[in-house]
Write a protein that holds these residues in place. Structure first.
Motif, PDB file in Angstrom:
ATOM      1  N   GLU A 348      42.744  13.642  85.148  1.00  0.00           N
ATOM      2  CA  GLU A 348      42.333  12.936  84.458  1.00  0.00           C
ATOM      3  C   GLU A 348      40.934  13.080  84.374  1.00  0.00           C
ATOM      4  N   LEU A 349      39.794  13.007  85.336  1.00  0.00           N
ATOM      5  CA  LEU A 349      38.023  13.101  85.360  1.00  0.00           C
ATOM      6  C   LEU A 349      37.612  14.473  85.457  1.00  0.00           C
ATOM      7  N   PHE A 350      36.935  14.274  84.447  1.00  0.00           N
ATOM      8  CA  PHE A 350      35.620  15.653  84.540  1.00  0.00           C
ATOM      9  C   PHE A 350      34.107  15.671  85.200  1.00  0.00           C
ATOM     10  N   MET A 351      33.602  17.006  84.828  1.00  0.00           N
ATOM     11  CA  MET A 351      32.748  16.957  85.963  1.00  0.00           C
ATOM     12  C   MET A 351      31.753  17.332  84.795  1.00  0.00           C
ATOM     13  N   SER A 352      30.672  17.717  84.793  1.00  0.00           N
ATOM     14  CA  SER A 352      30.325  18.157  83.367  1.00  0.00           C
ATOM     15  C   SER A 352      29.674  19.547  84.065  1.00  0.00           C
ATOM     16  N   ALA A 353      29.051  20.852  82.949  1.00  0.00           N
ATOM     17  CA  ALA A 353      28.169  21.410  83.891  1.00  0.00           C
ATOM     18  C   ALA A 353      26.767  21.145  84.790  1.00  0.00           C
ATOM     19  N   ASP A 354      26.497  20.117  84.031  1.00  0.00           N
ATOM     20  CA  ASP A 354      25.351  19.796  84.328  1.00  0.00           C
ATOM     21  C   ASP A 354      24.991  18.300  84.906  1.00  0.00           C
ATOM     22  N   PRO A 356      24.545  16.238  87.853  1.00  0.00           N
ATOM     23  CA  PRO A 356      24.043  16.342  88.868  1.00  0.00           C
ATOM     24  C   PRO A 356      24.483  16.771  90.500  1.00  0.00           C
ATOM     25  N   ASN A 357      25.644  16.336  90.163  1.00  0.00           N
ATOM     26  CA  ASN A 357      26.380  15.974  91.686  1.00  0.00           C
ATOM     27  C   ASN A 357      28.486  17.335  91.887  1.00  0.00           C
ATOM     28  N   HIS A 358      27.605  18.433  91.029  1.00  0.00           N
ATOM     29  CA  HIS A 358      28.285  19.230  90.942  1.00  0.00           C
ATOM     30  C   HIS A 358      28.341  20.543  92.081  1.00  0.00           C
ATOM     31  N   PRO A 359      29.517  20.519  92.715  1.00  0.00           N
ATOM     32  CA  PRO A 359      29.261  21.179  94.419  1.00  0.00           C
ATOM     33  C   PRO A 359      28.865  22.784  94.107  1.00  0.00           C
ATOM     34  N   PHE A 360      28.948  23.276  93.067  1.00  0.00           N
ATOM     35  CA  PHE A 360      28.576  24.629  92.521  1.00  0.00           C
ATOM     36  C   PHE A 360      26.572  24.938  92.186  1.00  0.00           C
ATOM     37  N   GLN A 371      30.221  26.159  84.964  1.00  0.00           N
ATOM     38  CA  GLN A 371      31.495  25.620  84.194  1.00  0.00           C
ATOM     39  C   GLN A 371      31.877  23.913  84.162  1.00  0.00           C
ATOM     40  N   ASP A 372      32.404  23.162  83.693  1.00  0.00           N
ATOM     41  CA  ASP A 372      33.060  22.061  82.793  1.00  0.00           C
ATOM     42  C   ASP A 372      34.491  22.427  84.763  1.00  0.00           C
ATOM     43  N   LEU A 373      34.102  21.144  85.186  1.00  0.00           N
ATOM     44  CA  LEU A 373      35.182  20.763  86.395  1.00  0.00           C
ATOM     45  C   LEU A 373      36.236  19.730  85.211  1.00  0.00           C
ATOM     46  N   THR A 374      37.399  20.238  85.709  1.00  0.00           N
ATOM     47  CA  THR A 374      37.883  19.278  86.331  1.00  0.00           C
ATOM     48  C   THR A 374      38.675  19.096  88.021  1.00  0.00           C
ATOM     49  N   MET A 375      39.960  17.950  88.182  1.00  0.00           N
ATOM     50  CA  MET A 375      40.120  17.669  89.935  1.00  0.00           C
ATOM     51  C   MET A 375      41.599  16.730  90.285  1.00  0.00           C
ATOM     52  N   PRO A 445      32.919  12.481  93.214  1.00  0.00           N
ATOM     53  CA  PRO A 445      34.011  12.474  94.240  1.00  0.00           C
ATOM     54  C   PRO A 445      34.286  14.204  94.880  1.00  0.00           C
ATOM     55  N   PHE A 446      33.651  15.046  95.153  1.00  0.00           N
ATOM     56  CA  PHE A 446      33.581  15.809  96.051  1.00  0.00           C
ATOM     57  C   PHE A 446      32.980  15.424  97.603  1.00  0.00           C
ATOM     58  N   GLU A 447      32.441  14.907  97.536  1.00  0.00           N
ATOM     59  CA  GLU A 447      31.608  13.657  99.080  1.00  0.00           C
ATOM     60  C   GLU A 447      31.860  12.747  99.040  1.00  0.00           C
ATOM     61  N   PRO A 448      32.624  12.318  99.634  1.00  0.00           N
ATOM     62  CA  PRO A 448      33.765  11.016  99.406  1.00  0.00           C
ATOM     63  C   PRO A 448      32.027   9.854 100.526  1.00  0.00           C
ATOM     64  N   SER A 449      32.005  10.526 101.376  1.00  0.00           N
ATOM     65  CA  SER A 449      31.130   9.875 102.834  1.00  0.00           C
ATOM     66  C   SER A 449      29.603   9.967 101.765  1.00  0.00           C
TER      67      SER A 449
END
Length: 875
Positions: A348-354, A356-360, A371-375, A445-449
């Motif tokens: 349901e949630l998305f993260m655009s390629a640009d 700032p928290n993109h894991p790659f 790349q645009d991501l979902t999870m 969402p990829f770094e909860p801490s």
């Protein structure tokens, strides 16, 4: 409707009469009584229709602390019976319980209280099943329960397809009685406490009975039982080749997926999150599916925490020698708490390629770079889900009855209201705000801490859902002898009923906008009125042969009219031998939820056959998975219609030994249901029915986003079987022994559904999943001096595994037998002490491969051994 709304004030005079002081009189001997199944009063309890009566003593022997604990053990109960067991944060009827006679559905079993209807729960079970919540009726208020085991719409109207359960409340108390009880399970969880006060008085002209009841049950989690403490059943059963892991594909910190699938189906499109500081634990990584999994079982509710307080009153007052007034009031307030694992998100949630928290972002050589991501992500960081349901129920009946000559008459007005408020108070995310927080970089969402409490508070929301149902009715009936015939009096009864029903089930705006994921809620609003006329004849053909003829005509404001007849007979060629039989038609009106359901999200487990046929097992399209289905009501639904008959024999072999054997048959047409798998398989390529994500893979229809479905009159069902009841009294120098045995054996069960050719396929047969062919109970009650003890056996036969998981060599689900026992001591003045246990031998439910808990919650109980101590004092 305005007429009935005004009636309570018009009845105020009668109310004051019932409560008038210094009143009362001696009870007159009643020559004729009304037996469940007929409006004609008779001089004996045995009539043409099969009726089983459960006494206060029977309820005590069962060890049941609520009605569902009693009904779930009845051999006649079947698939569709449900309790608070297996309530989850996804359930749409948390805290509710109801019974399904013969497995024909809780909405095809009519529940009466003192012979009159009660309102349904405002929250439907499974989004569409309207049911009477029997938790509203405390055991301490019950005198007996009558179960009519054949179709009875000609007598009682809609919903009586499978039969009728008539709950008779206590009204004969003269004095007071205090009862306290405490009980606990041997394996932990589910401790219970209850107390009741019963007070009654009889004077020359009146009688009054008051009952106060308190009940408190602590929660029981799946983590409290060894066989359900993990969703990874393959780990719990390492030597079982068929056991599998049901751990969720939504883990923490989760699985990273490409928002758009690559053209090459062999190319990696998702990876467990092992990047950065917060990573998926090694034991949760599924290397086959490239998913970070999550074990949600330990924190999920098996039986919710529940508190109930109820007040009951039954009053009668003789206004004249031939006219009496009566008043009934039942009220209850309850609170249920349900827990679930943190909310899951499935793309349901998305993260655009640009972002700032993109894991790659710092890994330009990685294939997910830019790349645009979902999870797939479990929202554990905002807490596990917690729901509270508060319900208030009250029922008021006020009426008059009397006699003129040999004729009896009665008229009454009743008003029933049930209101429930469901609140999601912890662990529920708002998807719109979550997406906004991802987009602006305030929540990673990829770094909860690394996330702040402020960001988590922004994402988390509270949910509200408010439901209410009402039932207003006015009835009148007249019965008595019409004329004298050679074999006796020709008895007749006439009656009229007018009823208004409303239901509303409204979640908050977040649900309506589709902004809350990780839970389900319904929306339904509707109202109807109904007018019914009925007549019955009791014809003494010969001294040994009685015919009963019944006819009822119903007029509904929302779907039309229906007329249902019933013919039954009782033939007694010998004093101790009788034969009985009945034939009739019955119907079930579409529930207001089925007619008026608003947009409602469900999560059915289905197979994407369209995608599987097109591109194979991509994303497990050929396997059972959860999908999002959106349901809406259908205002064009018609009623379900049934034809049933019953043939039986009653034989009193001796004064102390008797039995009855009945054969029953039901043929139900136009069953109201949905078949989402049928819709999915046959219309899965229609974008108006199934919404999918775009895919670059040739011939790939795409991953499913939403399936749209509704209710239809789509099914037919035929079932036949045998009911056996036997009783034996043995009097010895060592006390009195009462033996009992009750059996239901299903001879045939065929549930038919539509197929792709426009015909019908047989969907379920006897012995299939949740359809054991045999259920029986046996008991012995031993009384000697100051002691009475009871030993009971409860048996549920074996049945097949669920078809979706069935594999060659997989064993069936075993039969289960439990033992109940109790000892009562009467040696103290005015006091009864009871020590008892249900499931005395702590039998575990037989293993099933179909779901994470490892057993079939709709058939078997996971409570385990429950030991209780009870004390009653009368004064």
């Amino acid at each position: 409707m305005k007429l009935l709304q005004a009636l309570p004030s018009l009845c105020a005079v009668a109310v004051s009469a019932v409560y008038a002081p210094n009143i009362m009189a001696a009870d007159e001997e009643v020559e004729r009584i009304e037996v469940t199944g007929s409006h004609i009063k008779r001089t004996d309890m045995e009539g043409p229709s099969p009726v089983t009566s459960i006494s206060e003593e029977d309820i005590s022997n069962s060890g049941a602390t609520d009605l569902i604990g009693l009904f779930s053990k009845l051999p006649i109960s079947g698939q569709g019976t449900f309790s608070t067991q297996a309530n989850s944060s996804d359930d749409t009827a948390n805290g509710g319980s109801s019974v399904s006679l013969r497995g024909l559905g809780a909405d095809s079993t009519l529940i009466l209280v003192n012979g009159r209807r009660v309102s349904v729960s405002p929250f439907a079970k499974g989004i569409d099943t309207a049911f009477v919540d029997i938790n509203n009726i405390p055991v301490s208020a019950i005198k007996r329960v009558d179960i009519l085991k054949d179709g009875a719409s000609a007598t009682y109207g809609s919903d009586a397809i499978a039969g009728v359960i008539n709950i008779i409340l206590r009204d004969d108390i003269d004095g007071a009685e205090i009862t306290a009880r405490i009980g606990d399970t041997s394996a932990g969880g589910g401790k219970e406490e209850s107390a009741s006060l019963v007070w009654g008085s009889h004077t020359e002209k009146s009688s009054h009975t008051f009952i106060l009841d308190y009940f408190n049950r602590e929660e029981l989690l799946y983590g409290d039982r060894d066989y359900s403490k993990s969703a990874n059943q393959s780990a719990l059963r390492p030597n079982d080749p068929f056991a599998k892991s049901f751990r969720s594909s939504s883990g923490i910190p989760g699985t990273i997926e490409l928002a758009v699938r690559p053209e090459d189906p062999e190319k990696v499109f998702r990876l467990p999150d092992t990047f950065g500081n917060d990573v998926c634990a090694p034991e949760d990584i599924d290397s086959v599916d490239n998913i970070c999994r999550y074990d949600y079982a330990p924190v999920m509710t098996m039986v919710p925490e529940n508190k109930r307080f109820s007040v009951n009153y039954m009053g009668k007052y003789d206004i004249t020698d031939n006219v009496s007034g009566f008043l009934e009031f039942n009220g209850q307030s309850s609170k249920t708490t349900v827990k679930g694992a943190g909310s899951p998100s499935f793309n349901e949630l998305f993260m655009s390629a640009d972002n700032p928290n993109h894991p790659f972002a710092d890994m330009p050589t990685h294939e997910f770079y830019n790349q645009d991501l979902t999870m797939r992500r479990r929202m554990v960081d905002i807490g596990n889900r917690l729901k509270e349901v508060e319900s208030d129920y009250y029922r008021t009946v006020i009426g008059l009855n009397g006699q003129f000559g040999e004729w009896d008459w009665e008229t009454a007005f009743s008003y029933i209201n049930s209101k429930s408020v469901e609140r999601g108070i912890d662990g529920f995310p708002n998807s719109r705000r979550a997406q906004e927080a991802i987009d602006n970089g305030s929540w990673n969402p990829f770094e909860p801490s690394t996330n702040t409490q402020e960001a988590l508070d922004f994402i988390e929301t509270t949910t509200n859902r408010v439901g209410e149902s009402t039932n207003r009715s006015l009835d009148a009936k007249l019965s008595g002898p019409l004329l004298e015939m050679p074999a006796g009096e020709l008895m007749v009864a006439f009656g009229i009923e007018y009823r208004e029903e409303t239901i509303s089930d409204n979640p908050d705006d977040q649900f309506l906008r589709g902004e809350v994921f990780g839970t389900e809620a319904t929306q339904a609003n509707g109202e109807r009125d109904n007018t019914a006329f009925y007549a019955e004849l009791g014809v003494p053909v010969f001294e040994s042969l009685e015919l009963q003829l019944a006819l009822r005509h119903e007029d509904y404001s929302d779907f039309g009219t229906t007329t249902d007849p019933k013919v039954s007979f009782l033939w007694s060629p010998l004093e101790d031998l009788s034969f009985r039989g009945s034939w009739g038609t019955a119907f079930r009106a579409p529930s207001l939820a089925q007619l008026g359901l608003g947009r409602t999200d469900e999560s059915p487990s289905l197979v994407d056959t369209v995608r599987c046929d097109a591109v194979g097992n991509i994303n497990k399209a050929c396997e059972v998975q959860e999908y999002t289905a959106v349901f809406e009501g259908n205002p064009d639904l018609g009623p379900e219609e049934s034809t049933s008959y019953n043939l039986g024999v009653i034989y009193n072999i001796t004064d102390n030994l008797n039995f009855s054997l009945d054969y029953y048959s039901y043929d139900i047409e136009n069953i109201i249901d949905s078949d989402t798998q049928f819709v999915f398989s046959n219309f899965g390529d229609d974008p108006n029915v199934v919404e999918r994500l775009p895919s670059a893979i040739p011939n790939d229809p795409g991953e499913v986003v939403t399936i749209y479905d509704s209710f239809q009159n789509i099914g037919d069902l035929v079932t036949t079987g045998l009911d056996l009841d036997a009783n034996f009294l043995l009097e010895t120098g060592a006390g009195e022994f009462k033996f009992s045995y009750a059996l239901n054996y299903m001879l045939k069960y065929e549930d038919k559904r539509p197929d792709s050719d426009g015909g019908q396929r047989i969907n379920i047969v006897e012995g299939d999943f949740e359809q054991p062919e045999a259920r029986w109970t046996a008991g012995v009650d031993w009384t000697i001096t100051d002691f009475r003890s009871y030993l009971g056996l409860n048996y549920i036969g074996e049945f097949k595994q669920k078809e979706a998981v069935q594999k060659d060599g997989m064993p069936d689900i075993d039969a289960m037998m439990t033992v109940d026992a109790s000892v009562n001591y009467y040696g103290l003045p005015d006091t009864v002490l009871t020590l008892g246990a249900t499931n005395l031998l702590d039998e575990e439910p037989p293993f099933s491969y179909h779901d994470f808990m490892g057993y079939v919650t709709s058939v078997h109980s996971g409570q385990g051994r429950f030991v209780y101590l009870q004390a009653s004092y009368s004064f």
